[in-house]
Design an enzyme around this catalytic site. Structure first.
Site, short mmCIF file in Angstrom:
data_model
loop_
_atom_site.label_atom_id
_atom_site.label_comp_id
_atom_site.label_asym_id
_atom_site.label_seq_id
_atom_site.Cartn_x
_atom_site.Cartn_y
_atom_site.Cartn_z
N TYR A 54 0.85 -1.19 0.00
CA TYR A 54 0.00 0.00 0.00
C TYR A 54 0.89 1.24 0.00
O TYR A 54 1.43 1.65 1.03
CB TYR A 54 -0.92 0.02 1.22
CG TYR A 54 -1.95 -1.08 1.25
CD1 TYR A 54 -2.21 -1.88 0.14
CD2 TYR A 54 -2.69 -1.33 2.41
CE1 TYR A 54 -3.17 -2.88 0.18
CE2 TYR A 54 -3.64 -2.33 2.44
CZ TYR A 54 -3.87 -3.11 1.34
OH TYR A 54 -4.82 -4.11 1.38
N HIS A 116 -1.02 -12.23 1.10
CA HIS A 116 -1.91 -11.38 0.31
C HIS A 116 -2.51 -12.13 -0.88
O HIS A 116 -3.66 -11.90 -1.25
CB HIS A 116 -1.12 -10.15 -0.17
CG HIS A 116 -1.94 -8.92 -0.28
ND1 HIS A 116 -1.39 -7.66 -0.27
CD2 HIS A 116 -3.27 -8.73 -0.42
CE1 HIS A 116 -2.35 -6.75 -0.39
NE2 HIS A 116 -3.49 -7.38 -0.49
N SER A 195 -13.35 -3.70 1.22
CA SER A 195 -14.21 -2.94 0.30
C SER A 195 -15.69 -3.18 0.55
O SER A 195 -16.46 -3.38 -0.38
CB SER A 195 -13.86 -3.26 -1.16
OG SER A 195 -12.55 -2.87 -1.47
N PRO A 196 -16.14 -3.14 1.81
CA PRO A 196 -17.55 -3.38 2.10
C PRO A 196 -18.45 -2.24 1.63
O PRO A 196 -19.68 -2.41 1.58
CB PRO A 196 -17.58 -3.50 3.63
CG PRO A 196 -16.44 -2.62 4.07
CD PRO A 196 -15.37 -2.84 3.04
N LEU A 197 -17.86 -1.10 1.28
CA LEU A 197 -18.63 0.03 0.76
C LEU A 197 -18.44 0.20 -0.75
O LEU A 197 -18.65 1.27 -1.31
CB LEU A 197 -18.25 1.32 1.49
CG LEU A 197 -18.49 1.28 3.01
CD1 LEU A 197 -18.08 2.59 3.66
CD2 LEU A 197 -19.95 0.96 3.33
N ARG A 199 -15.95 0.35 -2.79
CA ARG A 199 -14.95 1.32 -3.25
C ARG A 199 -15.55 2.71 -3.44
O ARG A 199 -15.21 3.44 -4.37
CB ARG A 199 -14.30 0.84 -4.55
CG ARG A 199 -13.74 -0.58 -4.46
CD ARG A 199 -12.94 -0.97 -5.68
NE ARG A 199 -12.72 -2.40 -5.72
CZ ARG A 199 -11.82 -3.08 -5.00
NH1 ARG A 199 -11.04 -2.43 -4.15
NH2 ARG A 199 -11.68 -4.39 -5.11
#
Length: 319
Positions: A54, A116, A195-197, A199
């Site tokens: 990241y 990952h 990413s529960p929203l 993105r």
């Protein structure tokens, strides 16, 4: 905040994903990121998720500068920056990455260390054996796997217990419900939903197609390019209307839905700023609310794949 089990510890039911601190969705800076971390902790968030790629270490460095030792911290390794993108699961590489992450995070121990992506050429039993050594040496508290198939989880868990599995999961990405979430439940493994929203598609306001080319990876993501982008905005509009009618915040309703899918699920939404944290309080959904949300946004409603082909190379497919 409600607490959920993650390995041997209880953590807040909602964690914080810090991928955006590395600039993948657009410019950010250390001061803003540190303020976001402070605000998240103040709201009861205790599980923080990062990775060595990241921002090529930037996100980890920010967490190291923050320096909180009372949090539950997860990081990841295995993706080798390309092009072409490669994945390594061999023990020397994992150990090298772990030491580099520990230096950036200014720690001598990682609570949860993920692989990952899985390297198919290395048997998962050998990988689990490597991670077991790191646990026994006190370098990590437990290990996790990301974007794997249920069969892989069961094989790894039989070699050494897996603490958590992390995969994308939200109202518009439901694949984990076809076996992975159930396998985690059966084995007593936490399922961490990234990413529960969607993105940002399930955020405060409808997104605009103004992503920065070469900076924001959504600019070329299949679900965010036309005609898919407009089709997805239209599909989500009735959900936004339902939230407005019920007095829910859109993000809070989306997170409430994820949390309702299992008491072993821990969503980790991400944000670059503290401003969005106030939208994350889960909506108090009942069974009728869940049914209505599923009617408005049924499984498979999304237009376009969740990743481009180059990003799907090391994601295990099982359906």
């Amino acid at each position: 905040m409600e607490q959920r089990q993650l390995g041997t510890r209880q953590v807040g039911a909602i964690g914080l994903g810090t991928m955006s601190f590395g600039g993948i969705f657009g410019p950010t800076d250390e001061t803003t990121s540190l303020a976001c971390l402070d605000a998240a902790a103040d709201r009861g968030i205790s599980h923080f998720d990062t990775a060595n790629i990241y921002g090529m270490g930037v996100s980890e460095q920010i967490l190291g500068t923050w320096g909180r030792q009372d949090i539950h911290l997860a990081t990841k390794c295995a993706i080798v920056s390309g092009p072409p993108r490669e994945v390594r699961n061999d023990e020397p590489y994992i150990r090298q990455c772990l030491e580099e992450s520990l230096r950036r995070l200014k720690r001598d121990h990682i609570d949860l260390y993920y692989i990952h992506r899985r390297q198919p050429a290395i048997p998962v039993e050998d990988l689990a054996g490597t991670m077991a050594k790191l646990v026994q040496e006190g370098k990590i508290g437990g290990y996790g796997l990301s974007e794997i198939a249920p069969a892989t989880l069961r094989r790894a868990h039989a070699e050494h217990p897996v603490t958590a599995v992390q995969s994308e999961f939200s109202l518009w990405t439901r694949l984990p419900q076809l076996g992975l979430i159930q396998a985690c439940k059966d084995l007593g493994v936490a399922f961490v939903a990234f990413s529960p929203l969607a993105r940002g598609m399930l955020g405060r306001a409808p997104l605009k197609r103004d992503f920065r080319a070469g900076i924001d990876f959504r600019d070329t993501n299949p679900r965010f390019v036309e005609p898919n982008f407009s089709a997805n905005l239209a599909a989500i509009a009735p959900f936004r209307a339902l939230c407005a009618d019920r007095g829910w915040k859109v993000a809070g309703a989306a997170l409430g839905w994820v949390l309702a899918q299992g008491d072993h699920i821990i969503p980790i939404p991400g944000t670059r700023t503290a401003d969005h944290l106030g939208d994350w309080d889960p909506a108090p959904l009942n069974a009728a609310d869940i049914t209505e949300i599923d009617r408005i946004l049924p499984p498979g409603f999304a237009h376009g794949d969740r990743y481009g082909d180059h990003q799907m190379a090391f994601i295990e497919r099982y359906c």
